[in-house]
Write a protein that holds these residues in place. Structure first.
Motif, short mmCIF file in Angstrom:
data_model
loop_
_atom_site.label_atom_id
_atom_site.label_comp_id
_atom_site.label_asym_id
_atom_site.label_seq_id
_atom_site.Cartn_x
_atom_site.Cartn_y
_atom_site.Cartn_z
N ARG A 205 -55.43 23.00 -16.79
CA ARG A 205 -55.27 23.86 -15.62
C ARG A 205 -54.02 24.73 -15.71
NH1 ARG A 205 -52.79 23.35 -10.69
NH2 ARG A 205 -53.78 24.50 -8.98
N GLY A 206 -52.94 24.20 -16.19
CA GLY A 206 -51.68 24.93 -16.26
C GLY A 206 -50.76 24.61 -15.10
N LYS A 224 -48.03 31.58 -20.99
CA LYS A 224 -49.39 31.21 -21.42
C LYS A 224 -49.87 29.94 -20.72
CE LYS A 224 -48.50 33.19 -25.99
NZ LYS A 224 -48.38 32.92 -27.45
N ALA A 227 -51.04 28.60 -14.40
CA ALA A 227 -52.38 28.40 -13.84
C ALA A 227 -52.87 29.68 -13.16
CB ALA A 227 -52.36 27.26 -12.83
N ARG A 228 -54.16 29.79 -12.99
CA ARG A 228 -54.71 30.90 -12.22
C ARG A 228 -54.15 30.83 -10.80
NH1 ARG A 228 -58.39 34.61 -13.07
NH2 ARG A 228 -59.55 35.54 -11.33
N ASN A 229 -53.74 31.99 -10.27
CA ASN A 229 -53.07 32.08 -8.97
C ASN A 229 -51.66 31.48 -8.99
OD1 ASN A 229 -55.36 33.29 -7.74
ND2 ASN A 229 -56.26 31.25 -7.45
N ASP A 249 -52.01 41.17 -18.54
CA ASP A 249 -52.22 39.72 -18.59
C ASP A 249 -52.11 39.12 -17.18
OD1 ASP A 249 -52.50 37.17 -20.06
OD2 ASP A 249 -50.42 36.82 -19.44
N MET A 250 -51.15 39.60 -16.41
CA MET A 250 -50.99 39.12 -15.04
C MET A 250 -52.23 39.44 -14.21
SD MET A 250 -47.02 40.30 -14.48
CE MET A 250 -46.88 39.67 -12.81
N LEU A 252 -55.41 40.01 -15.37
CA LEU A 252 -56.60 39.30 -15.83
C LEU A 252 -56.56 37.81 -15.51
CD1 LEU A 252 -57.14 41.05 -19.29
CD2 LEU A 252 -58.42 41.41 -17.17
N ARG A 253 -55.35 37.24 -15.51
CA ARG A 253 -55.24 35.80 -15.21
C ARG A 253 -54.77 35.54 -13.79
NH1 ARG A 253 -52.15 32.28 -18.18
NH2 ARG A 253 -50.68 33.81 -19.03
N ASN A 254 -54.56 36.61 -13.02
CA ASN A 254 -54.31 36.50 -11.58
C ASN A 254 -53.08 35.66 -11.24
OD1 ASN A 254 -55.55 37.60 -9.21
ND2 ASN A 254 -55.97 35.52 -8.53
N TYR A 255 -51.97 35.93 -11.93
CA TYR A 255 -50.72 35.26 -11.57
C TYR A 255 -49.68 36.31 -11.22
CZ TYR A 255 -48.94 36.20 -16.35
OH TYR A 255 -48.52 36.79 -17.53
#
Length: 320
Positions: A205-206, A224, A227-229, A249-250, A252-255
């Motif tokens: 999950r991260g 890397k 986690a998402r959000n 990257d931010m 596409l991965r929604n952080y």
């Protein structure tokens, strides 16, 4: 003082301290906390200061010797707080002025060394993990530089808020230090694949929140593992360079990334912050992770070592 290496630029000067003005508390210093900003100031790399001379030392603890009319403190109070270093009055001195809004009475269980190193690290951690990117119970907090001043404070504050804390450091000594101060997991960024290890610890999950006082390659690897959000809390750049953020990257991965400068808010808001921190310290929920303690005459050498400090919060003993 002039900019340069601490051994060449830091000088001992004879000073006088006028009566404190509104918002100030004059204290006889017993201990002062140290950190990487001292090295930045000595080198002329600290963005908030002008030309020298100025006083070094962002935080100090001691006894109140004078207060202005209407102060909530009294002569003789044992206090710790953030110095008026931006106005030229630092903690590496016999006396200094503390900013009253950023000063507390020292909890009974706190030693002089713990008190001297308490304010900056925990105020910074609070700004990051409560005000700007609140970490919540059950979330995963990844702390870079977790054996350092703000990292060690963030580790403890994250645990106090119910997070699972993964501490990142670069030596066995520092990882052991993090374990002793409550880390649930530790990762050596020098010998382990940081993203892979975080994925393993979090089931892929991260981390919900990444607390970054380091920057550079370590922070880049930690991105890397967000986690998402998730949120990256940008505190500093102990590595010497900030983390390069990739906006795509931010996206596409929604952080998100949040910058944190722990400057005072309104007096009412600051009172809430310091009351909370003082209460946690009084109940031993958090405590200054004291590392090496230096004597006053060793301040130039101490500052020179802040670029590569040992585990824990560095403290200077001004008076016994």
């Amino acid at each position: 003082m002039r900019f340069g290496s601490p051994q060449d630029s830091v000088e001992l000067q004879r000073m006088t301290w006028p009566e404190p003005g509104p918002g100030q508390v004059l204290v006889r210093v017993r201990t002062a906390g140290a950190g990487y900003p001292d090295a930045m100031m000595a080198a002329g790399q600290f963005p908030l200061l002008g030309d020298p001379p100025f006083g070094l030392g962002e935080e100090a603890a001691g006894e109140v010797v004078a207060v202005p009319a209407g102060s909530r403190f009294s002569v003789g109070d044992r206090v710790t707080g953030i110095t008026a270093f931006l106005d030229g009055w630092g903690g590496y001195a016999d006396y200094t002025y503390l900013r009253e809004e950023s000063t507390i009475r020292i909890p009974a269980r706190m030693t002089d060394e713990e008190a001297g190193g308490f304010p900056i690290g925990f105020r910074t951690a609070y700004a990051g993990l409560v005000d700007r990117a609140p970490v919540e119970a059950g979330q995963v907090l990844l702390v870079l530089g977790a054996a350092g001043s703000s990292g060690g404070a963030a580790l403890q504050l994250g645990k106090a808020r119910g997070a699972t804390v993964i501490a990142v450091a670069g030596s066995r000594e520092k990882l052991d230090f993090c374990r002793r101060h409550g880390a649930d997991h530790v990762v050596n960024h020098r010998t382990e694949d940081l993203p892979a290890r975080i994925a393993e610890l979090t089931g892929g999950r991260g981390a919900d929140v990444v607390f970054d006082p380091v920057g550079g390659d370590t922070a880049l690897a930690a991105l890397k593992a967000v986690a998402r959000n998730g949120r990256v809390v940008l505190i500093g750049l102990a590595s010497g360079k900030p983390v390069p953020l990739d906006s795509m990257d931010m996206l596409l991965r929604n952080y998100s990334a949040v910058g944190v400068l722990a400057t005072p808010g309104s007096p009412e808001a600051e009172a809430v912050v310091w009351d909370h921190l003082a209460d946690l310290a009084a109940h031993s929920t958090i405590s200054t992770p004291v590392g090496q303690v230096y004597d006053f005459q060793d301040v130039p050498e101490m500052i020179a070592r802040q670029a590569r400090p040992t585990a824990g919060k560095t403290v200077v003993r001004i008076a016994s």
